[in-house]
Write a protein that holds these residues in place. Sequence first.
Motif, PDB file in Angstrom:
ATOM      1  N   ASN A  33       0.845  -1.188   0.000  1.00 30.23           N
ATOM      2  CA  ASN A  33       0.000   0.000   0.000  1.00 30.23           C
ATOM      3  C   ASN A  33       0.889   1.250   0.000  1.00 30.23           C
TER       4      ASN A  33
ATOM      5  N   ALA B 217      -9.710   4.036  -0.701  1.00 29.33           N
ATOM      6  CA  ALA B 217      -8.847   3.208   0.144  1.00 29.33           C
ATOM      7  C   ALA B 217      -8.414   1.943  -0.580  1.00 29.33           C
TER       8      ALA B 217
ATOM      9  N   LEU C 213      -5.356  -0.204   0.858  1.00 29.10           N
ATOM     10  CA  LEU C 213      -5.533  -0.126   2.305  1.00 29.10           C
ATOM     11  C   LEU C 213      -6.576  -1.079   2.869  1.00 29.10           C
TER      12      LEU C 213
ATOM     13  N   ASN D 148     -13.217  -1.088   5.007  1.00 23.36           N
ATOM     14  CA  ASN D 148     -13.645  -0.427   6.236  1.00 23.36           C
ATOM     15  C   ASN D 148     -13.898  -1.504   7.298  1.00 23.36           C
TER      16      ASN D 148
ATOM     17  N   TYR E 208     -14.229   6.427   6.614  1.00 22.27           N
ATOM     18  CA  TYR E 208     -13.485   5.188   6.396  1.00 22.27           C
ATOM     19  C   TYR E 208     -12.462   5.019   7.508  1.00 22.27           C
TER      20      TYR E 208
ATOM     21  N   ASN F  11      -9.743   1.671   8.897  1.00 26.12           N
ATOM     22  CA  ASN F  11      -9.299   0.283   8.918  1.00 26.12           C
ATOM     23  C   ASN F  11      -8.356   0.117  10.107  1.00 26.12           C
TER      24      ASN F  11
ATOM     25  N   LEU G  89      -9.763   7.863   6.942  1.00 24.67           N
ATOM     26  CA  LEU G  89      -9.992   9.088   6.170  1.00 24.67           C
ATOM     27  C   LEU G  89     -10.870   9.995   7.011  1.00 24.67           C
TER      28      LEU G  89
ATOM     29  N   ILE H 167      -6.399  11.228   4.090  1.00 24.43           N
ATOM     30  CA  ILE H 167      -6.361   9.804   4.368  1.00 24.43           C
ATOM     31  C   ILE H 167      -4.951   9.411   4.778  1.00 24.43           C
TER      32      ILE H 167
END
Length: 304
Positions: free
Chosen positions: A118, A189, A194, A197, A218, A220, A227, A236
């Motif tokens: 990522n 995302a 990434l 969610n 969002y 994670n 974000l 983000i």
Amino acid sequence: MAFAFLLAPLGQAVELQTLEDARTEFSHAVLHDYSVGVLHDGWQISFLSPNGSKIGAVLIRESKGSGKHERNLSELISQLATLTRMRTPESMEFEGEPASALLVDQNVISSLADTLDNVFEKGSLAAMVYLLNNEFFVIDGVGENGYLLWKTAKKSGVELRMPMGESRLSAIEVAGKQQMNEYAAAVLADKLGLGKNTVSDKSRASTARQMSVREVPYMNAREGVLLARSKNRAVIGKRQTVSQIHSGNEYGVLAYPDESSEWPKDKAPEPVLQKEEKPEPVKEEVPLTPAAAREAYINHIRSL
């Protein structure tokens, strides 16, 4: 032993291979993490490295009120490619004002491919390669403070402003016409690698209140990213950095000196050290003694 110094016929051109070279050779330069910033001839120039040493890319942006330049942008790009000893230079010039460009050493950049999952796993240059390889975004210019500007390849209205001198990138600003609701944030995302969610609406609402932002559409928890959106800004990335940006703190701004630097001058010719050749010693003739002369005469008679 005597030595003579003979001048080499040609001088050696300055060549910058590392950030330290750039910092040393330009009379006024500013070091920032994995970058060195220079002001020259009305151009803001940032030398970028993926590891804090080897130069892998150069950002160029015309400074405000610069007036006429000694070199146009294309000439500057060509000379920078030579100066930084790029083996496989590639460049992009961007339309609009101010003029800007990105110059990369493809050898260095290619070495960063497929090295991360990522955009926030490594530094800014690696993140740039990640976005280019996935082809969701295209580079659209160089913004203020040395941010690289991106827009979506498809006209979704999402734009990115990415700091370019970070040894470990931890946040990207999101701009454009697309409102970052829960669906749009999840799509973005995913494009940044990434994941989905993972946090409930209630928990995200609580996080938004803690961060003093309008919304966290969002989040994670496994990746440690979110974000966050306020009235005029969406960011983000890692929570701490995102929170700092929303609090008004600058992040990843490439620094440039106020004073302009001269172009590095070619090095003075280096002397070539050579050993001075000495003539062979001349043997002195020694007169013969009477006994030696008589012996020499007898040997001569015998040889007849």
